[in-house]
Scaffold this motif. Structure first.
Motif, mmCIF file in Angstrom:
data_model
loop_
_atom_site.group_PDB
_atom_site.id
_atom_site.type_symbol
_atom_site.label_atom_id
_atom_site.label_comp_id
_atom_site.label_asym_id
_atom_site.label_seq_id
_atom_site.Cartn_x
_atom_site.Cartn_y
_atom_site.Cartn_z
ATOM 1 N N ARG A 79 29.507 -12.070 44.568
ATOM 2 C CA ARG A 79 28.078 -11.960 44.288
ATOM 3 C C ARG A 79 27.827 -11.501 42.853
ATOM 4 O O ARG A 79 26.874 -11.952 42.203
ATOM 5 C CB ARG A 79 27.413 -11.022 45.294
ATOM 6 C CG ARG A 79 27.324 -11.623 46.693
ATOM 7 C CD ARG A 79 26.506 -10.767 47.645
ATOM 8 N NE ARG A 79 26.383 -11.393 48.943
ATOM 9 C CZ ARG A 79 25.416 -12.264 49.273
ATOM 10 N NH1 ARG A 79 24.519 -12.601 48.368
ATOM 11 N NH2 ARG A 79 25.370 -12.798 50.480
ATOM 12 N N GLU A 80 28.663 -10.608 42.347
ATOM 13 C CA GLU A 80 28.521 -10.184 40.954
ATOM 14 C C GLU A 80 28.709 -11.380 40.016
ATOM 15 O O GLU A 80 27.950 -11.553 39.048
ATOM 16 C CB GLU A 80 29.546 -9.100 40.629
ATOM 17 C CG GLU A 80 29.566 -8.636 39.187
ATOM 18 C CD GLU A 80 28.321 -7.862 38.782
ATOM 19 O OE1 GLU A 80 28.035 -7.801 37.574
ATOM 20 O OE2 GLU A 80 27.643 -7.308 39.681
ATOM 21 N N LEU A 81 29.691 -12.207 40.312
ATOM 22 C CA LEU A 81 29.958 -13.375 39.487
ATOM 23 C C LEU A 81 28.851 -14.413 39.621
ATOM 24 O O LEU A 81 28.358 -14.943 38.614
ATOM 25 C CB LEU A 81 31.308 -13.977 39.873
ATOM 26 C CG LEU A 81 31.716 -15.277 39.185
ATOM 27 C CD1 LEU A 81 31.677 -15.148 37.677
ATOM 28 C CD2 LEU A 81 33.100 -15.712 39.662
ATOM 29 N N ARG A 82 28.470 -14.711 40.831
ATOM 30 C CA ARG A 82 27.407 -15.708 41.030
ATOM 31 C C ARG A 82 26.125 -15.301 40.335
ATOM 32 O O ARG A 82 25.475 -16.107 39.658
ATOM 33 C CB ARG A 82 27.146 -15.904 42.522
ATOM 34 C CG ARG A 82 26.113 -16.977 42.842
ATOM 35 C CD ARG A 82 25.430 -16.723 44.163
ATOM 36 N NE ARG A 82 24.770 -15.421 44.191
ATOM 37 C CZ ARG A 82 24.147 -14.927 45.254
ATOM 38 N NH1 ARG A 82 24.125 -15.615 46.381
ATOM 39 N NH2 ARG A 82 23.560 -13.744 45.212
ATOM 40 N N ASP A 83 25.746 -14.038 40.470
ATOM 41 C CA ASP A 83 24.509 -13.561 39.839
ATOM 42 C C ASP A 83 24.604 -13.608 38.313
ATOM 43 O O ASP A 83 23.625 -13.918 37.627
ATOM 44 C CB ASP A 83 24.202 -12.143 40.306
ATOM 45 C CG ASP A 83 23.833 -12.073 41.781
ATOM 46 O OD1 ASP A 83 23.624 -13.139 42.386
ATOM 47 O OD2 ASP A 83 23.785 -10.940 42.326
ATOM 48 N N THR A 84 25.784 -13.307 37.791
ATOM 49 C CA THR A 84 25.986 -13.360 36.335
ATOM 50 C C THR A 84 25.842 -14.781 35.829
ATOM 51 O O THR A 84 25.211 -15.033 34.788
ATOM 52 C CB THR A 84 27.368 -12.796 35.971
ATOM 53 O OG1 THR A 84 27.456 -11.431 36.394
ATOM 54 C CG2 THR A 84 27.607 -12.866 34.477
ATOM 55 N N ILE A 85 26.402 -15.733 36.548
ATOM 56 C CA ILE A 85 26.295 -17.144 36.163
ATOM 57 C C ILE A 85 24.845 -17.612 36.242
ATOM 58 O O ILE A 85 24.340 -18.293 35.335
ATOM 59 C CB ILE A 85 27.199 -18.004 37.056
ATOM 60 C CG1 ILE A 85 28.672 -17.715 36.765
ATOM 61 C CG2 ILE A 85 26.895 -19.493 36.876
ATOM 62 C CD1 ILE A 85 29.641 -18.382 37.719
ATOM 63 N N GLU A 86 24.167 -17.234 37.309
ATOM 64 C CA GLU A 86 22.770 -17.643 37.471
ATOM 65 C C GLU A 86 21.898 -17.095 36.345
ATOM 66 O O GLU A 86 21.041 -17.796 35.799
ATOM 67 C CB GLU A 86 22.250 -17.170 38.826
ATOM 68 C CG GLU A 86 20.833 -17.621 39.121
ATOM 69 C CD GLU A 86 20.368 -17.226 40.512
ATOM 70 O OE1 GLU A 86 19.158 -17.339 40.783
ATOM 71 O OE2 GLU A 86 21.227 -16.796 41.330
ATOM 72 N N GLN A 87 22.132 -15.848 35.974
ATOM 73 C CA GLN A 87 21.355 -15.242 34.899
ATOM 74 C C GLN A 87 21.653 -15.908 33.558
ATOM 75 O O GLN A 87 20.753 -16.134 32.747
ATOM 76 C CB GLN A 87 21.645 -13.744 34.814
ATOM 77 C CG GLN A 87 20.832 -13.013 33.755
ATOM 78 C CD GLN A 87 21.092 -11.522 33.764
ATOM 79 O OE1 GLN A 87 21.964 -11.036 34.498
ATOM 80 N NE2 GLN A 87 20.345 -10.775 32.969
ATOM 81 N N ALA A 88 22.917 -16.240 33.320
ATOM 82 C CA ALA A 88 23.301 -16.823 32.028
ATOM 83 C C ALA A 88 22.798 -18.250 31.873
ATOM 84 O O ALA A 88 22.321 -18.634 30.793
ATOM 85 C CB ALA A 88 24.820 -16.781 31.882
#
Length: 332
Positions: free
Chosen positions: A134-143
């Motif tokens: 979830r940390e990775l997915r959210d980081t990708i979505e934000q970027a």
């Protein structure tokens, strides 16, 4: 209702059906990751990101063939602003797609002990695997400003809780199964007997498994599933069988696979009626000196020549590129 398990072999009724006229197609997946010592131990910080700007050249190259690469991005890459600079515009325009690739040893929360066993995310406690994802997915979505719909576990390391985790997060496609390969000797999953055709994990209409394409070639290829694994301690004998044209395992990747072998694999996959071919390679190979496969500029030229030859041959055989969004829309 049965529990969804990516590592479980599919039943005959689990295979994905595609809309008439869709197949055969292909996708290019890029394990978009940091550079590290492939022969060294796993480490939190001993890695580089010098190859990220080289994504722009590969993206432009693929666009020339009408191919939209699928970049499966891990945490160090997702947090480097140069990634968006290199491929962000293409992703927004639909000329590329962004997915998730989890390398647990460099992905927060960094709560586990570093080890080969824990390098397979599916071996972690389900709460920790979920938190890292979830940390990775959210980081990708934000970027990138887009919600990723496809996932690949780093080192192909799915586990018993991965499918549920992905479904809860809205992931539509997993592409972690490397068919005909066995990583159990390192503590990872065994995909030796997994098929090449996409299938539904759990209930139809939920999560699609999109296995990487590997085929057996040679006079003994129909017995490859029995012979090749039995020779895992005898690499010289495997090599001899390949040279004699008796048996060879060929994955669709430019890394360690000559282009003439790749063309043979394409022919076999198509002649066997495979509806979808999944190519893959690691992004650090786009800059010499960061993988065992691309050591200098000559190797890099050969890598691009490999893709050029394969793209031309696929077009000749009537195999068109596809995308994550299209796959989702035509699958049933």
């Amino acid at each position: 209702m049965r529990q969804a398990q990516i590592t479980a072999l599919p039943r005959p009724g689990d295979f994905v059906r595609f809309a008439p006229g869709f197949a055969p197609r292909f996708v290019v997946t890029v394990d978009t990751e940091e550079e590290f010592d492939w022969n060294g131990p796993f480490a939190r910080a001993e890695h580089g990101l010098a190859s990220i700007p080289k994504l722009a050249r590969f993206q432009q190259f693929c666009e020339g063939f009408g191919v939209a690469p699928i970049y499966l991005i891990d945490y160090p890459v997702a947090t480097d602003p140069r990634t968006v600079e290199a491929i962000g515009e293409a992703a927004k325009a639909g000329r590329a797609e962004i997915g998730v690739q989890l390398h647990p040893w460099v992905n927060p929360p960094l709560d586990e002990e570093i080890s080969a066993h824990n390098s397979f995310a599916g071996n972690l406690a389900p709460e920790l695997e979920r938190a890292k994802f979830r940390e990775l997915r959210d980081t990708i979505e934000q970027a990138f400003g887009t919600v990723p719909l496809i996932y690949r576990a780093g080192r192909y390391g799915v586990g018993p809780h991965t499918a549920t985790m992905l479904a809860e997060a809205g992931i539509a496609i997993d592409t972690s199964v490397r068919a005909l390969f066995d990583y159990s000797g390192e503590g990872g999953p065994n995909f030796r007997d997994h098929p090449l055709r996409p299938w539904w994990v759990g209930e139809r209409g939920g999560l699609i498994e999109l296995p990487l394409t590997t085929v057996y070639w040679g006079m003994l290829r129909r017995q490859g599933g029995l012979i090749h694994p039995a020779l895992w301690r005898a690499p010289r004998l495997r090599g001899l069988l390949a040279r004699l044209g008796l048996l060879e395992r060929i994955p669709l990747t430019p890394e360690g696979v000559a282009v003439d072998e790749a063309l043979k694999a394409i022919d076999i996959a198509l002649d066997d009626g495979l509806p979808l071919l999944v190519f893959s390679f690691h992004s650090p190979s786009l800059r010499p000196g960061h993988t065992p496969y691309v050591r200098d500029e000559n190797d890099l030229d050969r890598l691009y020549d490999w893709w050029r030859t394969c793209f031309d041959y696929l077009a000749k055989r009537g195999v068109r590129p596809t995308s994550v969004s299209e796959l989702i829309s035509v699958a049933s």
